[in-house]
Write an enzyme that holds these catalytic residues in place. Structure first.
Site, PDB file in Angstrom:
ATOM      1  N   LYS A 242       8.816  45.149  -2.232  1.00 41.04           N
ATOM      2  CA  LYS A 242       7.505  44.925  -2.826  1.00 41.04           C
ATOM      3  C   LYS A 242       6.890  43.586  -2.413  1.00 41.04           C
ATOM      4  O   LYS A 242       7.602  42.656  -2.012  1.00 41.04           O
ATOM      5  CB  LYS A 242       7.610  45.030  -4.347  1.00 41.04           C
ATOM      6  CG  LYS A 242       7.980  46.427  -4.841  1.00 41.04           C
ATOM      7  CD  LYS A 242       7.925  46.507  -6.359  1.00 41.04           C
ATOM      8  CE  LYS A 242       8.150  47.939  -6.843  1.00 41.04           C
ATOM      9  NZ  LYS A 242       8.053  48.043  -8.316  1.00 41.04           N
ATOM     10  N   ARG A 319      19.030  55.395  -4.661  1.00 41.86           N
ATOM     11  CA  ARG A 319      18.521  55.246  -6.034  1.00 41.86           C
ATOM     12  C   ARG A 319      19.562  54.570  -6.909  1.00 41.86           C
ATOM     13  O   ARG A 319      19.241  53.672  -7.689  1.00 41.86           O
ATOM     14  CB  ARG A 319      18.159  56.633  -6.590  1.00 41.86           C
ATOM     15  CG  ARG A 319      17.737  56.626  -8.063  1.00 41.86           C
ATOM     16  CD  ARG A 319      16.402  55.928  -8.225  1.00 41.86           C
ATOM     17  NE  ARG A 319      16.014  55.801  -9.606  1.00 41.86           N
ATOM     18  CZ  ARG A 319      16.438  54.863 -10.453  1.00 41.86           C
ATOM     19  NH1 ARG A 319      17.310  53.945 -10.024  1.00 41.86           N
ATOM     20  NH2 ARG A 319      16.012  54.799 -11.690  1.00 41.86           N
ATOM     21  N   ARG A 339      17.957  45.557  -7.870  1.00 42.37           N
ATOM     22  CA  ARG A 339      17.018  45.079  -8.889  1.00 42.37           C
ATOM     23  C   ARG A 339      17.657  44.024  -9.781  1.00 42.37           C
ATOM     24  O   ARG A 339      16.965  43.108 -10.250  1.00 42.37           O
ATOM     25  CB  ARG A 339      16.497  46.267  -9.705  1.00 42.37           C
ATOM     26  CG  ARG A 339      15.502  47.119  -8.916  1.00 42.37           C
ATOM     27  CD  ARG A 339      15.272  48.461  -9.529  1.00 42.37           C
ATOM     28  NE  ARG A 339      14.202  49.199  -8.831  1.00 42.37           N
ATOM     29  CZ  ARG A 339      13.989  50.493  -8.972  1.00 42.37           C
ATOM     30  NH1 ARG A 339      14.757  51.216  -9.793  1.00 42.37           N
ATOM     31  NH2 ARG A 339      13.015  51.088  -8.316  1.00 42.37           N
ATOM     32  N   ASN A 349      10.222  44.364  -9.685  1.00 42.98           N
ATOM     33  CA  ASN A 349      11.660  44.650  -9.662  1.00 42.98           C
ATOM     34  C   ASN A 349      12.207  44.767  -8.239  1.00 42.98           C
ATOM     35  O   ASN A 349      13.167  45.480  -7.990  1.00 42.98           O
ATOM     36  CB  ASN A 349      11.976  45.907 -10.476  1.00 42.98           C
ATOM     37  CG  ASN A 349      11.211  47.128 -10.009  1.00 42.98           C
ATOM     38  OD1 ASN A 349      10.458  47.067  -9.040  1.00 42.98           O
ATOM     39  ND2 ASN A 349      11.401  48.240 -10.688  1.00 42.98           N
ATOM     40  N   HIS A 352      10.956  49.476  -4.530  1.00 44.88           N
ATOM     41  CA  HIS A 352      10.687  50.838  -4.997  1.00 44.88           C
ATOM     42  C   HIS A 352      11.628  51.769  -4.249  1.00 44.88           C
ATOM     43  O   HIS A 352      11.869  51.613  -3.053  1.00 44.88           O
ATOM     44  CB  HIS A 352       9.251  51.261  -4.690  1.00 44.88           C
ATOM     45  CG  HIS A 352       9.038  52.748  -4.783  1.00 44.88           C
ATOM     46  ND1 HIS A 352       8.770  53.394  -5.966  1.00 44.88           N
ATOM     47  CD2 HIS A 352       9.107  53.723  -3.827  1.00 44.88           C
ATOM     48  CE1 HIS A 352       8.661  54.692  -5.745  1.00 44.88           C
ATOM     49  NE2 HIS A 352       8.856  54.922  -4.448  1.00 44.88           N
TER      50      HIS A 352
END
Length: 373
Positions: A242, A319, A339, A349, A352
């Protein structure tokens, strides 16, 4: 000059999606208190009164750069006065950093080196060059006996190309590639964080002229798109580092963590996502996740680094590696996840990841086919 009175001026364009117009502003930045002011050039009126905006840093302000001011992504097209041009533009340069196929696994290290050298990555992508493209890139060496070797090295697999911007960027990046001499004592050795790359793993532009030519080859400003990305669109998932993590210099550490965990990066590209595209990408979360609006704002705040990761069950495995969306919860339950290590809150965080495996291909295609099409 009194530091409190120092003001830098820029000309910046903003595309208004509602009116379908390109609007030009004078953007003023006051480094003393990190405040900004905007003046509408066409209508000759103040658009934004002087306001403190700590999210904007002086290093972000350069011709060709993109900055986000209160959710408006501005493209800086010129300096606004001679003082700013002389003060900020005299040493500012652009150069190309190219990681050869056998140096691509050092991407995380390189991103950290760039950050530590006070340079900025303003464009980045992974491409696989054809023999013809590599020969064109090295055309000035075509009469040399090592020409074929150079081309073979460059076509042996994907390469990563970065546009770097900063003070005396050409010489700074070239120096980072020079082999360092053995340290004379233990104290000096402890200060050396990593070995420089060297020409076997990377390429650096020799001069400003060469840099301009080489950057145009990989990041053309004309209709031509240059070498295409390396996305596989098969057994893959999407990872977005991010904007807040990129601006904080965490991209290198995150990439190193991803590689160390055994994930294979099959494609990479830096994107400046506008608000409309951010809303479209996150549409599945609208009305479902309370942080939707803030997520959209964050994704459009500045450049993000998008990766395609490839492998069996990669969507689920990555994930899990990212951890819970809330970094505080992640630090308690799964402290070694991305994260937990690099995030600050549920919006910022760090990364993504695709939540549902069936959406993985759609997310990869959104960036590498639609936005990079």
């Amino acid at each position: 000059m009194d530091e409190e009175k120092v003001r830098f001026a820029f000309l910046a364009d903003w595309y208004d999606p509602v009116a379908s117009l390109l609007r030009r502003y004078q953007l003023f930045y006051y480094p003393h208190d990190s405040s900004v002011e905007m003046f509408d050039v066409k209508n000759q009126r103040i658009f934004l009164r002087r306001t403190i905006y700590n999210e904007l840093l002086l290093r972000d302000l350069f011709v060709g750069g993109r900055v986000n001011i209160f959710s408006r992504q501005l493209h800086i097209v010129d300096y606004g006065d001679k003082f700013t041009a002389k003060k900020l533009g005299s040493k500012k340069e652009r150069t190309l950093a190219l990681l050869k196929p056998n140096g691509v696994n050092r991407l995380g290290d390189v991103l950290e080196m760039v950050n530590e050298a006070n340079l900025m990555v303003t464009s980045a992508k992974m491409v696989h060059l054809t023999w013809s493209q590599a020969a064109d890139f090295y055309v000035e060496h075509q009469s040399k006996p090592y020409f074929n070797t150079l081309v073979q090295q460059l076509t042996a697999g994907p390469v990563v190309v970065l546009e770097l911007v900063g003070d005396e960027a050409v010489s700074v990046w070239k120096k980072l590639m020079e082999p360092w001499e053995e340290a004379v004592d233990v104290k000096e050795a402890q200060q050396i964080t990593r070995v420089q790359l060297g020409s076997e793993l990377a390429h650096a532009s020799d001069s400003l002229t060469a840099a301009a030519k080489e950057l145009e080859f990989f990041f053309p400003t004309t209709v031509c798109h240059g070498p295409v990305n390396t996305a596989l669109y098969n057994q893959s998932t999407c990872c977005i580092i991010k904007p807040h993590a990129v601006s904080q210099g965490l991209a290198g550490k995150i990439v190193n963590s991803i590689i160390a965990a055994g994930f294979h990066i099959s494609a990479m590209r830096m994107f400046n996502v506008d608000r409309a595209n951010a809303e479209e990408f996150y549409e599945v979360y609208k009305g479902v996740v309370a942080e939707y609006a803030d997520m959209v704002t964050e994704l459009s705040l500045g450049p993000c680094l998008v990766l395609e990761l490839h492998g069996a069950d990669v969507a689920k495995n990555f994930r899990d590696f990212c951890g819970p969306a809330d970094p505080e919860i992640a630090r308690h339950l799964r402290p070694s996840t991305l994260r937990a290590l690099y995030g600050t809150d549920k919006v910022k965080n760090a990364v993504h990841c695709t939540d549902l495996p069936e959406d993985a291909m759609l997310e990869v295609q959104y960036f590498f086919k639609i936005l990079d099409g």
